[in-house]
Design a protein around this motif. Structure first.
Motif, PDB file in Angstrom:
ATOM      1  N   PHE A  33       0.836  -1.198   0.000  1.00  0.00           N
ATOM      2  CA  PHE A  33       0.000   0.000   0.000  1.00  0.00           C
ATOM      3  C   PHE A  33       0.874   1.252   0.000  1.00  0.00           C
ATOM      4  O   PHE A  33       0.669   2.170  -0.797  1.00  0.00           O
ATOM      5  CB  PHE A  33      -0.933  -0.008   1.216  1.00  0.00           C
ATOM      6  CG  PHE A  33      -1.664   1.281   1.428  1.00  0.00           C
ATOM      7  CD1 PHE A  33      -2.765   1.609   0.654  1.00  0.00           C
ATOM      8  CD2 PHE A  33      -1.249   2.177   2.402  1.00  0.00           C
ATOM      9  CE1 PHE A  33      -3.441   2.795   0.844  1.00  0.00           C
ATOM     10  CE2 PHE A  33      -1.916   3.360   2.600  1.00  0.00           C
ATOM     11  CZ  PHE A  33      -2.999   3.678   1.823  1.00  0.00           C
ATOM     12  N   ARG A  34       1.866   1.312   0.875  1.00  0.00           N
ATOM     13  CA  ARG A  34       2.778   2.462   0.952  1.00  0.00           C
ATOM     14  C   ARG A  34       3.562   2.631  -0.336  1.00  0.00           C
ATOM     15  O   ARG A  34       3.767   3.736  -0.826  1.00  0.00           O
ATOM     16  CB  ARG A  34       3.747   2.308   2.128  1.00  0.00           C
ATOM     17  CG  ARG A  34       3.149   2.465   3.498  1.00  0.00           C
ATOM     18  CD  ARG A  34       2.825   3.909   3.847  1.00  0.00           C
ATOM     19  NE  ARG A  34       3.871   4.851   3.533  1.00  0.00           N
ATOM     20  CZ  ARG A  34       4.890   5.190   4.337  1.00  0.00           C
ATOM     21  NH1 ARG A  34       4.980   4.677   5.525  1.00  0.00           N
ATOM     22  NH2 ARG A  34       5.794   6.060   3.939  1.00  0.00           N
ATOM     23  N   LEU A  35       4.012   1.539  -0.886  1.00  0.00           N
ATOM     24  CA  LEU A  35       4.787   1.570  -2.124  1.00  0.00           C
ATOM     25  C   LEU A  35       3.957   2.141  -3.272  1.00  0.00           C
ATOM     26  O   LEU A  35       4.417   3.016  -4.022  1.00  0.00           O
ATOM     27  CB  LEU A  35       5.262   0.169  -2.467  1.00  0.00           C
ATOM     28  CG  LEU A  35       6.269   0.019  -3.590  1.00  0.00           C
ATOM     29  CD1 LEU A  35       7.566   0.718  -3.257  1.00  0.00           C
ATOM     30  CD2 LEU A  35       6.547  -1.456  -3.842  1.00  0.00           C
ATOM     31  N   ILE A  36       2.711   1.715  -3.365  1.00  0.00           N
ATOM     32  CA  ILE A  36       1.825   2.219  -4.411  1.00  0.00           C
ATOM     33  C   ILE A  36       1.535   3.697  -4.223  1.00  0.00           C
ATOM     34  O   ILE A  36       1.551   4.479  -5.180  1.00  0.00           O
ATOM     35  CB  ILE A  36       0.510   1.395  -4.447  1.00  0.00           C
ATOM     36  CG1 ILE A  36       0.796  -0.004  -4.954  1.00  0.00           C
ATOM     37  CG2 ILE A  36      -0.547   2.083  -5.303  1.00  0.00           C
ATOM     38  CD1 ILE A  36      -0.359  -0.973  -4.795  1.00  0.00           C
ATOM     39  N   LYS A  37       1.296   4.114  -2.992  1.00  0.00           N
ATOM     40  CA  LYS A  37       1.000   5.509  -2.722  1.00  0.00           C
ATOM     41  C   LYS A  37       2.190   6.427  -3.042  1.00  0.00           C
ATOM     42  O   LYS A  37       2.018   7.533  -3.506  1.00  0.00           O
ATOM     43  CB  LYS A  37       0.575   5.719  -1.258  1.00  0.00           C
ATOM     44  CG  LYS A  37      -0.787   5.180  -0.945  1.00  0.00           C
ATOM     45  CD  LYS A  37      -1.827   5.936  -1.719  1.00  0.00           C
ATOM     46  CE  LYS A  37      -3.210   5.451  -1.405  1.00  0.00           C
ATOM     47  NZ  LYS A  37      -4.227   6.054  -2.233  1.00  0.00           N
ATOM     48  N   LEU A  38       3.385   5.943  -2.794  1.00  0.00           N
ATOM     49  CA  LEU A  38       4.567   6.779  -3.034  1.00  0.00           C
ATOM     50  C   LEU A  38       4.946   6.894  -4.500  1.00  0.00           C
ATOM     51  O   LEU A  38       5.403   7.941  -4.937  1.00  0.00           O
ATOM     52  CB  LEU A  38       5.770   6.192  -2.268  1.00  0.00           C
ATOM     53  CG  LEU A  38       5.775   6.427  -0.776  1.00  0.00           C
ATOM     54  CD1 LEU A  38       6.917   5.668  -0.136  1.00  0.00           C
ATOM     55  CD2 LEU A  38       5.926   7.919  -0.478  1.00  0.00           C
TER      56      LEU A  38
END
Length: 75
Positions: free
Chosen positions: A68-73
């Motif tokens: 999730f964090r990777l996609i958001k960044l």
């Protein structure tokens, strides 16, 4: 490229065998650059960002949160 291969073979220098093999293995990618001027630089840049992100997120155990964090960044 085939003409170049033949010229190198005529030299009968064993050091160039590995060079010819490498060029033949990567011929489609090499020729694609000259045809369309396209490279995989954007993919390499993204991989670099992912590796940096991974090193910063050491210890994260929740895989879903990590993705999730990777996609958001990076989207």
């Amino acid at each position: 490229m085939n003409k170049w291969y033949e010229k190198v073979r005529e030299l009968r220098n064993s050091n160039f065998r590995s060079v010819i093999k490498t060029f033949k293995n990567h011929a489609p990618t090499i020729l694609n650059y000259f045809r369309r001027r396209s490279t995989n630089a954007s993919a390499e840049a993204f991989n670099s960002k992912v590796k940096i992100f991974c090193s910063q997120m050491r210890g994260v155990r929740d895989q879903n949160f990590f993705i999730f964090r990777l996609i958001k960044l990076y989207t």
